[in-house]
Design an enzyme around this catalytic site. Sequence first.
Site, PDB file in Angstrom:
ATOM      1  N   ARG A 181       1.160  -1.303  -0.008  1.00 41.64           N
ATOM      2  CA  ARG A 181      -0.138  -0.005   0.004  1.00 41.64           C
ATOM      3  C   ARG A 181       0.873   1.324   0.045  1.00 41.64           C
ATOM      4  O   ARG A 181       0.633   2.102  -0.739  1.00 41.64           O
ATOM      5  CB  ARG A 181      -0.852  -0.160   1.117  1.00 41.64           C
ATOM      6  N   ASP A 210      -0.015  -6.584  -3.430  1.00 41.10           N
ATOM      7  CA  ASP A 210      -1.335  -6.325  -3.023  1.00 41.10           C
ATOM      8  C   ASP A 210      -1.774  -5.305  -4.182  1.00 41.10           C
ATOM      9  O   ASP A 210      -1.236  -5.223  -5.479  1.00 41.10           O
ATOM     10  CB  ASP A 210      -1.680  -5.345  -1.795  1.00 41.10           C
ATOM     11  N   HIS A 284      -6.927  -9.367  -3.983  1.00 42.80           N
ATOM     12  CA  HIS A 284      -5.777  -8.556  -3.859  1.00 42.80           C
ATOM     13  C   HIS A 284      -4.714  -8.516  -4.782  1.00 42.80           C
ATOM     14  O   HIS A 284      -3.420  -8.215  -4.678  1.00 42.80           O
ATOM     15  CB  HIS A 284      -4.981  -8.604  -2.512  1.00 42.80           C
ATOM     16  N   GLU A 361     -10.245 -12.146   1.450  1.00 37.98           N
ATOM     17  CA  GLU A 361     -10.952 -11.109   0.822  1.00 37.98           C
ATOM     18  C   GLU A 361     -11.041 -11.138  -0.644  1.00 37.98           C
ATOM     19  O   GLU A 361     -10.723 -10.087  -1.276  1.00 37.98           O
ATOM     20  CB  GLU A 361     -10.434  -9.853   1.408  1.00 37.98           C
ATOM     21  N   TRP A 427      -7.402 -14.204  11.236  1.00 40.74           N
ATOM     22  CA  TRP A 427      -7.417 -12.868  11.327  1.00 40.74           C
ATOM     23  C   TRP A 427      -8.737 -12.399  11.791  1.00 40.74           C
ATOM     24  O   TRP A 427      -9.109 -11.355  12.677  1.00 40.74           O
ATOM     25  CB  TRP A 427      -6.761 -12.088  10.228  1.00 40.74           C
ATOM     26  N   TYR A 452      -4.439  -5.982  15.718  1.00 44.02           N
ATOM     27  CA  TYR A 452      -4.419  -5.189  14.091  1.00 44.02           C
ATOM     28  C   TYR A 452      -3.876  -3.706  14.432  1.00 44.02           C
ATOM     29  O   TYR A 452      -4.721  -2.875  14.764  1.00 44.02           O
ATOM     30  CB  TYR A 452      -5.653  -5.160  13.374  1.00 44.02           C
ATOM     31  N   ASP A 454      -2.708  -1.631  12.781  1.00 39.74           N
ATOM     32  CA  ASP A 454      -3.296  -0.504  11.589  1.00 39.74           C
ATOM     33  C   ASP A 454      -4.362   0.300  12.191  1.00 39.74           C
ATOM     34  O   ASP A 454      -4.457   1.570  11.834  1.00 39.74           O
ATOM     35  CB  ASP A 454      -3.296  -1.311  10.279  1.00 39.74           C
TER      36      ASP A 454
END
Length: 643
Positions: A181, A210, A284, A361, A427, A452, A454
């Site tokens: 990212r 990603d 991703h 995801e 996760w 997490y 972030d």
Amino acid sequence: MEYSKNLYLFAMKKLSLSLIILFLGMGAFAQVDRVDGLIPRPASVKKENGTYTLPASFTLSYGERPELKDMAERLAAQLRGVTGATIRVATPANASEIVLTLSNAAGTTAEGYRLNVNASGVAITASNPAGIFYGIQTLLQLLPPDVNGNTAQNIPWDIPYVEIEDHPRFGWRGLMLDVSRHFFTKEEVKRYIDDMVKYKFNVLHWHLTDDQGWRIEIKSYPKLTSVGAWRVNKTGTFGNFSKPEPNEPRDYGGFYTQDDIREIVQYAKERHVNILPEIDVPGHSLAAIAAYPELTCTPGKYEPSSGDRFMVWPGGGQHFYGLIDNSLCPAKEEVYVFLDKVFGEIAELFPFEYIHMGGDETARNFWDKSPLIKALMQKEKLKNLDEVQSYFVKRVEKIINAKGKKMIGWDEILQGGLAPNATVMSWRGMKHGIEAAKMGHEVIMTPTDFVYIDYMQSDRIMEPPVYASLRLKKVYQFDPVPNGVDNKLIKGGQANLWTEQIYTFRQVQYMTWPRAFAVAEVLWSPNKTRNWKEFVQRVESQFLRLDAAKTKYAPSMYDPEFKVTKKGTNQVEVTLINEVDGLDIHYSFDNSYPDEFYPKYTAPLLVPKDAFQLKVITYRDGKPIGRMIAMPVEELKKRAGVK
Ligand code: ACM
């Protein structure tokens, strides 16, 4: 003129404010002795009276063991730099002030060590080099904080007398760094490794690919980096950026060459860190698809995401979906040829026994409409898209196993049936990890609700906005081994640092510390010694060391939490909760800056009818320690559901 005068005044104000903060900073942290300040807390500690002071000239010896030579030389170099001492590094163990002894007779576990400091100096003993390395990390924390600096300090380099016997609770103590990212340079990654090993982390999970960038050179597919590593640079709030215009330069990004990778892997190895590479597929994958659009079920023109919105999470139990296709196509043989080559090169570059294939995801709405997927489902008798995904993951596992490696995936790899040998990284809470362990699979626990990092560390008006909040105290409550689970299968845990909202390496540090202290302690120290109050003191002791190293960290634990309730039809009551004991909260509703002479918070506050903002700041022992928080009353009303 007026402008420059104002600038001058502003600069002077800033200067005096920094000086004030500097002085406050020096006295503000509670001082604990260095043994009590150790993070992670050792398994067993016996304090003794007295201190040993390193002489101006001394010997550091490591026996006849060549495995320790580089470690001894690095320790000597660090100590020379900060103490100015003359240090002889030698093999004989007699008459040395610091003695490293590697011996099977030590009887320590794989990463365990013993450390004794007494009148004759420092002795570190272990059965394995890793134990010696962790003994050295503990020794460094017993020296004055300036040992983390980079200039010679003329101070007594004293070390408290102590007897320590130590070993980790878990063998997997990880931090994950997302370099897709936002890109972080080779030197920054090395610095991250330097910092993590001080707290005895031993796995760096490197999220290398990603939607926003492919960051590792793959010789068989050069466009992965010539195309996939570059995007438009945007500043603001990720996910809400404008779409890249044709004339905006695609000049943000970067990647590691295979030589860079080998250099970092070697650097990590010398510090007893394994690097877990992650190539995130089949979702991703927009950066890879931008380079090779034939890898999707819906080839077209794609580019790496610059942070504009391309996925939708509708909520209410509905599956998320992609606005553009960022998934590899499980129905195409060329995808498996691609993955065979990519994982082949990855397996050559990374000596760690595991490779992470992502698996999280995956937006499947384009699969749903694809005739290729329909044909695959018929041919392979796959009933639904979960089974299509599982078919893909199982084929990836075969590829990875064929390269001599074990496969790890995010917990979505359970959907549609788990690949036979897979390790699961749990996760979405710990339930999927528990499910996998019950099926006999290895598990790494990395649940969003505890690790997490972030997520925001204090109130969302104080932090760069991102999905959710996770305060230090909650991280410290993490336990990777829930009741009723075979704990041999839970290899440990790790904190994950996704970097959508992290633009600089300073912010990487700020998000990591102090929350990674909590993770380090959870993963290393015996569970029964966990104690929040004492942990806070240890954190403060470590803050002094981060200061000396010029490492940024978050002071968020000193900011109170805001809880609101609606009173009557249009009033808001605010409850302020301190995470750290012994802090006073002073506040104002009149827009002025509160100090210790302002009202002290003692009970929930009813917001005055016409107030515009609530300002709060925490003090300890008469000195400000928290940040000045200006909470808009509008925001409080919104949270309380008051019009
Ligand atoms: C993840 O956070 N998507 C693994």
